[in-house]
Design a protein around this motif. Structure first.
Motif, PDB file in Angstrom:
ATOM      1  N   PRO A   1      -6.322   9.593   4.097  1.00 27.30           N
ATOM      2  CA  PRO A   1      -6.880   8.470   4.855  1.00 27.30           C
ATOM      3  C   PRO A   1      -6.794   7.130   4.116  1.00 27.30           C
ATOM      4  O   PRO A   1      -6.792   6.080   4.743  1.00 27.30           O
ATOM      5  CB  PRO A   1      -8.339   8.870   5.056  1.00 27.30           C
ATOM      6  CG  PRO A   1      -8.642   9.771   3.903  1.00 27.30           C
ATOM      7  CD  PRO A   1      -7.357  10.492   3.600  1.00 27.30           C
ATOM      8  N   GLU A   2      -6.739   7.169   2.796  1.00 28.91           N
ATOM      9  CA  GLU A   2      -6.759   5.951   1.984  1.00 28.91           C
ATOM     10  C   GLU A   2      -5.477   5.831   1.163  1.00 28.91           C
ATOM     11  O   GLU A   2      -4.888   6.839   0.769  1.00 28.91           O
ATOM     12  CB  GLU A   2      -7.952   5.972   1.021  1.00 28.91           C
ATOM     13  CG  GLU A   2      -9.300   5.983   1.710  1.00 28.91           C
ATOM     14  CD  GLU A   2      -9.619   4.670   2.386  1.00 28.91           C
ATOM     15  OE1 GLU A   2      -9.253   3.613   1.845  1.00 28.91           O
ATOM     16  OE2 GLU A   2     -10.224   4.699   3.474  1.00 28.91           O
ATOM     17  N   PRO A   3      -5.085   4.612   0.845  1.00 32.58           N
ATOM     18  CA  PRO A   3      -3.914   4.440  -0.021  1.00 32.58           C
ATOM     19  C   PRO A   3      -4.171   5.001  -1.424  1.00 32.58           C
ATOM     20  O   PRO A   3      -5.285   4.886  -1.950  1.00 32.58           O
ATOM     21  CB  PRO A   3      -3.728   2.925  -0.096  1.00 32.58           C
ATOM     22  CG  PRO A   3      -4.542   2.345   0.990  1.00 32.58           C
ATOM     23  CD  PRO A   3      -5.627   3.332   1.294  1.00 32.58           C
ATOM     24  N   ALA A   4      -3.156   5.590  -2.006  1.00 32.65           N
ATOM     25  CA  ALA A   4      -3.243   6.057  -3.391  1.00 32.65           C
ATOM     26  C   ALA A   4      -3.043   4.897  -4.348  1.00 32.65           C
ATOM     27  O   ALA A   4      -3.495   4.939  -5.498  1.00 32.65           O
ATOM     28  CB  ALA A   4      -2.186   7.129  -3.650  1.00 32.65           C
TER      29      ALA A   4
ATOM     30  N   GLU B   1       0.859  -1.185   0.000  1.00 33.56           N
ATOM     31  CA  GLU B   1       0.000   0.000   0.000  1.00 33.56           C
ATOM     32  C   GLU B   1       0.895   1.234   0.000  1.00 33.56           C
ATOM     33  O   GLU B   1       1.863   1.286   0.754  1.00 33.56           O
ATOM     34  CB  GLU B   1      -0.852   0.072   1.262  1.00 33.56           C
ATOM     35  CG  GLU B   1      -1.790  -1.061   1.484  1.00 33.56           C
ATOM     36  CD  GLU B   1      -2.522  -0.932   2.816  1.00 33.56           C
ATOM     37  OE1 GLU B   1      -3.632  -1.458   2.891  1.00 33.56           O
ATOM     38  OE2 GLU B   1      -1.978  -0.323   3.772  1.00 33.56           O
ATOM     39  N   MET B   2       0.541   2.208  -0.828  1.00 30.36           N
ATOM     40  CA  MET B   2       1.257   3.487  -0.844  1.00 30.36           C
ATOM     41  C   MET B   2       0.292   4.562  -0.363  1.00 30.36           C
ATOM     42  O   MET B   2      -0.755   4.788  -0.977  1.00 30.36           O
ATOM     43  CB  MET B   2       1.744   3.817  -2.252  1.00 30.36           C
ATOM     44  CG  MET B   2       2.885   2.963  -2.724  1.00 30.36           C
ATOM     45  SD  MET B   2       4.337   3.090  -1.675  1.00 30.36           S
ATOM     46  CE  MET B   2       4.816   4.798  -1.907  1.00 30.36           C
ATOM     47  N   ILE B   3       0.644   5.187   0.761  1.00 40.64           N
ATOM     48  CA  ILE B   3      -0.218   6.196   1.360  1.00 40.64           C
ATOM     49  C   ILE B   3       0.536   7.520   1.427  1.00 40.64           C
ATOM     50  O   ILE B   3       1.639   7.590   1.962  1.00 40.64           O
ATOM     51  CB  ILE B   3      -0.653   5.772   2.785  1.00 40.64           C
ATOM     52  CG1 ILE B   3      -1.345   4.403   2.728  1.00 40.64           C
ATOM     53  CG2 ILE B   3      -1.565   6.825   3.410  1.00 40.64           C
ATOM     54  CD1 ILE B   3      -1.549   3.765   4.082  1.00 40.64           C
ATOM     55  N   LYS B   4      -0.062   8.561   0.868  1.00 38.22           N
ATOM     56  CA  LYS B   4       0.518   9.903   0.935  1.00 38.22           C
ATOM     57  C   LYS B   4       0.211  10.473   2.315  1.00 38.22           C
ATOM     58  O   LYS B   4      -0.899  10.314   2.823  1.00 38.22           O
ATOM     59  CB  LYS B   4      -0.073  10.786  -0.156  1.00 38.22           C
ATOM     60  CG  LYS B   4       0.591  12.133  -0.294  1.00 38.22           C
ATOM     61  CD  LYS B   4       0.113  12.800  -1.575  1.00 38.22           C
ATOM     62  CE  LYS B   4       0.704  14.170  -1.758  1.00 38.22           C
ATOM     63  NZ  LYS B   4       2.135  14.201  -1.900  1.00 38.22           N
TER      64      LYS B   4
ATOM     65  N   ALA C   1       2.646   5.897  -7.521  1.00 37.35           N
ATOM     66  CA  ALA C   1       1.509   6.401  -6.748  1.00 37.35           C
ATOM     67  C   ALA C   1       1.244   7.875  -7.051  1.00 37.35           C
ATOM     68  O   ALA C   1       0.087   8.290  -7.171  1.00 37.35           O
ATOM     69  CB  ALA C   1       1.756   6.199  -5.254  1.00 37.35           C
ATOM     70  N   ALA C   2       2.296   8.675  -7.195  1.00 42.71           N
ATOM     71  CA  ALA C   2       2.133  10.090  -7.534  1.00 42.71           C
ATOM     72  C   ALA C   2       1.476  10.246  -8.907  1.00 42.71           C
ATOM     73  O   ALA C   2       0.643  11.135  -9.109  1.00 42.71           O
ATOM     74  CB  ALA C   2       3.481  10.804  -7.489  1.00 42.71           C
ATOM     75  N   GLU C   3       1.831   9.368  -9.844  1.00 47.28           N
ATOM     76  CA  GLU C   3       1.218   9.403 -11.171  1.00 47.28           C
ATOM     77  C   GLU C   3      -0.266   9.037 -11.098  1.00 47.28           C
ATOM     78  O   GLU C   3      -1.101   9.641 -11.771  1.00 47.28           O
ATOM     79  CB  GLU C   3       1.958   8.455 -12.123  1.00 47.28           C
ATOM     80  CG  GLU C   3       1.397   8.396 -13.515  1.00 47.28           C
ATOM     81  CD  GLU C   3       1.518   9.703 -14.305  1.00 47.28           C
ATOM     82  OE1 GLU C   3       0.806   9.807 -15.324  1.00 47.28           O
ATOM     83  OE2 GLU C   3       2.294  10.593 -13.920  1.00 47.28           O
ATOM     84  N   VAL C   4      -0.612   8.072 -10.263  1.00 45.01           N
ATOM     85  CA  VAL C   4      -2.024   7.702 -10.077  1.00 45.01           C
ATOM     86  C   VAL C   4      -2.802   8.906  -9.543  1.00 45.01           C
ATOM     87  O   VAL C   4      -3.889   9.221 -10.038  1.00 45.01           O
ATOM     88  CB  VAL C   4      -2.154   6.488  -9.123  1.00 45.01           C
ATOM     89  CG1 VAL C   4      -3.594   6.285  -8.665  1.00 45.01           C
ATOM     90  CG2 VAL C   4      -1.627   5.233  -9.797  1.00 45.01           C
TER      91      VAL C   4
END
Length: 155
Positions: free
Chosen positions: A38-41, A31-34, A70-73
Protein backbone atom coordinates in the motif's frame (compact mmCIF):
# COMPACT_ATOMS: atom_id res chain seq x y z
CA UNK A 1 0.32 -6.71 -14.48
CA UNK A 2 1.15 -5.42 -17.89
CA UNK A 3 4.41 -3.46 -18.13
CA UNK A 4 4.05 0.30 -18.56
CA UNK A 5 6.95 2.41 -19.81
CA UNK A 6 5.94 6.07 -19.76
CA UNK A 7 7.87 9.25 -18.96
CA UNK A 8 6.38 9.54 -15.45
CA UNK A 9 5.12 6.01 -14.82
CA UNK A 10 7.14 2.84 -15.24
CA UNK A 11 5.75 -0.53 -14.16
CA UNK A 12 7.74 -3.71 -14.62
CA UNK A 13 9.29 -6.63 -12.71
CA UNK A 14 6.88 -6.30 -9.75
CA UNK A 15 7.61 -2.60 -9.19
CA UNK A 16 6.06 0.74 -10.08
CA UNK A 17 8.04 3.98 -10.34
CA UNK A 18 5.93 7.11 -10.35
CA UNK A 19 7.31 10.62 -10.79
CA UNK A 20 5.24 13.06 -8.71
CA UNK A 21 5.34 16.72 -7.75
CA UNK A 22 7.52 17.13 -4.67
CA UNK A 23 5.26 18.35 -1.86
CA UNK A 24 8.16 20.03 -0.03
CA UNK A 25 9.41 22.29 -2.82
CA UNK A 26 9.02 23.10 -6.49
CA UNK A 27 10.88 20.02 -7.71
CA UNK A 28 9.91 16.44 -8.46
CA UNK A 29 10.10 13.17 -6.56
CA UNK A 30 9.96 9.51 -7.54
CA UNK A 31 8.00 6.87 -5.60
CA UNK A 32 8.93 3.19 -5.80
CA UNK A 33 6.07 0.87 -4.92
CA UNK A 34 6.38 -2.92 -4.78
CA UNK A 35 3.36 -4.68 -6.29
CA UNK A 36 0.78 -5.47 -3.62
CA UNK A 37 2.13 -2.97 -1.09
CA UNK A 38 0.00 0.00 0.00
CA UNK A 39 2.91 2.39 0.64
CA UNK A 40 6.02 3.28 -1.34
CA UNK A 41 9.21 1.49 -0.28
CA UNK A 42 11.22 4.50 -1.38
CA UNK A 43 10.52 8.17 -2.11
CA UNK A 44 13.35 10.36 -3.31
CA UNK A 45 14.11 13.50 -5.27
CA UNK A 46 13.91 13.30 -9.05
CA UNK A 47 15.97 15.23 -11.58
CA UNK A 48 14.56 18.15 -13.53
CA UNK A 49 14.52 17.90 -17.29
CA UNK A 50 16.38 20.21 -19.64
CA UNK A 51 13.61 22.81 -19.56
CA UNK A 52 14.09 23.17 -15.76
CA UNK A 53 10.31 22.87 -15.21
CA UNK A 54 9.35 19.30 -16.01
CA UNK A 55 10.88 16.10 -14.64
CA UNK A 56 13.43 14.08 -16.53
CA UNK A 57 11.64 11.09 -18.13
CA UNK A 58 12.03 7.67 -16.56
CA UNK A 59 14.08 5.17 -18.56
CA UNK A 60 15.17 1.57 -18.21
CA UNK A 61 18.51 2.29 -16.55
CA UNK A 62 17.00 4.67 -14.00
CA UNK A 63 14.14 2.26 -13.29
CA UNK A 64 16.47 -0.67 -12.63
CA UNK A 65 18.66 1.46 -10.35
CA UNK A 66 15.54 2.55 -8.43
CA UNK A 67 14.36 -1.08 -8.13
CA UNK A 68 17.75 -2.12 -6.74
CA UNK A 69 17.74 0.75 -4.22
CA UNK A 70 14.13 0.16 -3.11
CA UNK A 71 14.73 -3.59 -2.72
CA UNK A 72 17.75 -2.82 -0.53
CA UNK A 73 15.63 -0.50 1.64
CA UNK A 74 13.08 -3.29 2.11
CA UNK A 75 15.80 -5.85 2.88
CA UNK A 76 17.35 -3.61 5.54
CA UNK A 77 13.95 -2.93 7.08
CA UNK A 78 13.24 -6.67 7.24
CA UNK A 79 16.64 -7.30 8.85
CA UNK A 80 15.98 -4.61 11.46
CA UNK A 81 12.51 -5.98 12.17
CA UNK A 82 13.96 -9.47 12.59
CA UNK A 83 16.67 -8.17 14.93
CA UNK A 84 14.05 -6.31 17.00
CA UNK A 85 11.91 -9.43 17.35
CA UNK A 86 14.64 -12.02 17.98
CA UNK A 87 17.26 -11.31 20.61
CA UNK A 88 19.67 -13.55 22.48
CA UNK A 89 22.27 -13.28 25.18
CA UNK A 90 24.72 -15.89 26.47
CA UNK A 91 25.60 -15.97 30.15
CA UNK A 92 27.70 -18.20 32.36
CA UNK A 93 25.77 -20.10 35.01
CA UNK A 94 26.99 -22.68 37.55
CA UNK A 95 25.91 -25.39 35.07
CA UNK A 96 27.85 -23.78 32.19
CA UNK A 97 27.13 -21.43 29.31
CA UNK A 98 23.42 -20.81 28.70
CA UNK A 99 21.97 -18.91 25.78
CA UNK A 100 18.71 -17.14 26.56
CA UNK A 101 16.55 -16.13 23.61
CA UNK A 102 13.61 -13.75 23.39
CA UNK A 103 11.32 -14.21 20.39
CA UNK A 104 8.54 -11.63 20.04
CA UNK A 105 5.30 -12.73 18.38
CA UNK A 106 3.70 -9.52 17.00
CA UNK A 107 0.07 -10.62 17.15
CA UNK A 108 -2.27 -7.64 16.53
CA UNK A 109 -4.67 -8.62 19.32
CA UNK A 110 -2.34 -10.22 21.84
CA UNK A 111 1.39 -9.65 21.23
CA UNK A 112 3.67 -11.75 23.41
CA UNK A 113 7.16 -13.16 23.53
CA UNK A 114 8.74 -16.50 24.32
CA UNK A 115 11.76 -16.66 26.57
CA UNK A 116 13.83 -19.81 26.13
CA UNK A 117 17.08 -21.16 27.50
CA UNK A 118 19.49 -23.47 25.70
CA UNK A 119 22.60 -25.15 27.03
CA UNK A 120 25.93 -25.26 25.20
CA UNK A 121 24.71 -28.27 23.18
CA UNK A 122 21.60 -26.34 22.03
CA UNK A 123 19.34 -28.48 24.23
CA UNK A 124 16.33 -26.50 25.41
CA UNK A 125 16.31 -26.17 29.19
CA UNK A 126 13.17 -24.06 29.60
CA UNK A 127 10.59 -21.97 27.75
CA UNK A 128 8.05 -19.51 29.14
CA UNK A 129 5.64 -16.98 27.67
CA UNK A 130 6.34 -13.38 28.64
CA UNK A 131 5.02 -9.96 27.69
CA UNK A 132 6.09 -8.54 24.33
CA UNK A 133 7.78 -5.67 26.20
CA UNK A 134 10.09 -7.92 28.21
CA UNK A 135 13.64 -6.57 28.08
CA UNK A 136 16.29 -9.24 27.61
CA UNK A 137 19.60 -8.28 29.16
CA UNK A 138 22.42 -10.31 30.70
CA UNK A 139 21.02 -9.35 34.12
CA UNK A 140 17.42 -10.40 33.32
CA UNK A 141 18.71 -13.69 31.83
CA UNK A 142 20.83 -14.42 34.92
CA UNK A 143 17.90 -13.60 37.22
CA UNK A 144 15.63 -15.97 35.27
CA UNK A 145 18.20 -18.78 35.45
CA UNK A 146 18.79 -18.17 39.19
CA UNK A 147 15.01 -18.36 39.74
CA UNK A 148 14.98 -21.88 38.24
CA UNK A 149 13.44 -20.65 34.97
CA UNK A 150 10.17 -19.60 36.63
CA UNK A 151 8.15 -17.04 34.71
CA UNK A 152 9.68 -13.62 35.49
CA UNK A 153 7.52 -11.37 37.68
CA UNK A 154 7.65 -8.56 35.10
CA UNK A 155 6.66 -10.81 32.23
Amino acid sequence: MEPIHEDRLWRDDGWTARVVKNEDDEGWAVEMIKDGEPEPALVGPWTMGRDKRNPKPLDSAAFHTLVKTAAEVIRRHEQQTHADRHKSVTVTAPSGRITVKLDIVPDEDDPYAELSALDAGAVELARVRVGAGFRLTAQSAEAWIENDFRKPARA
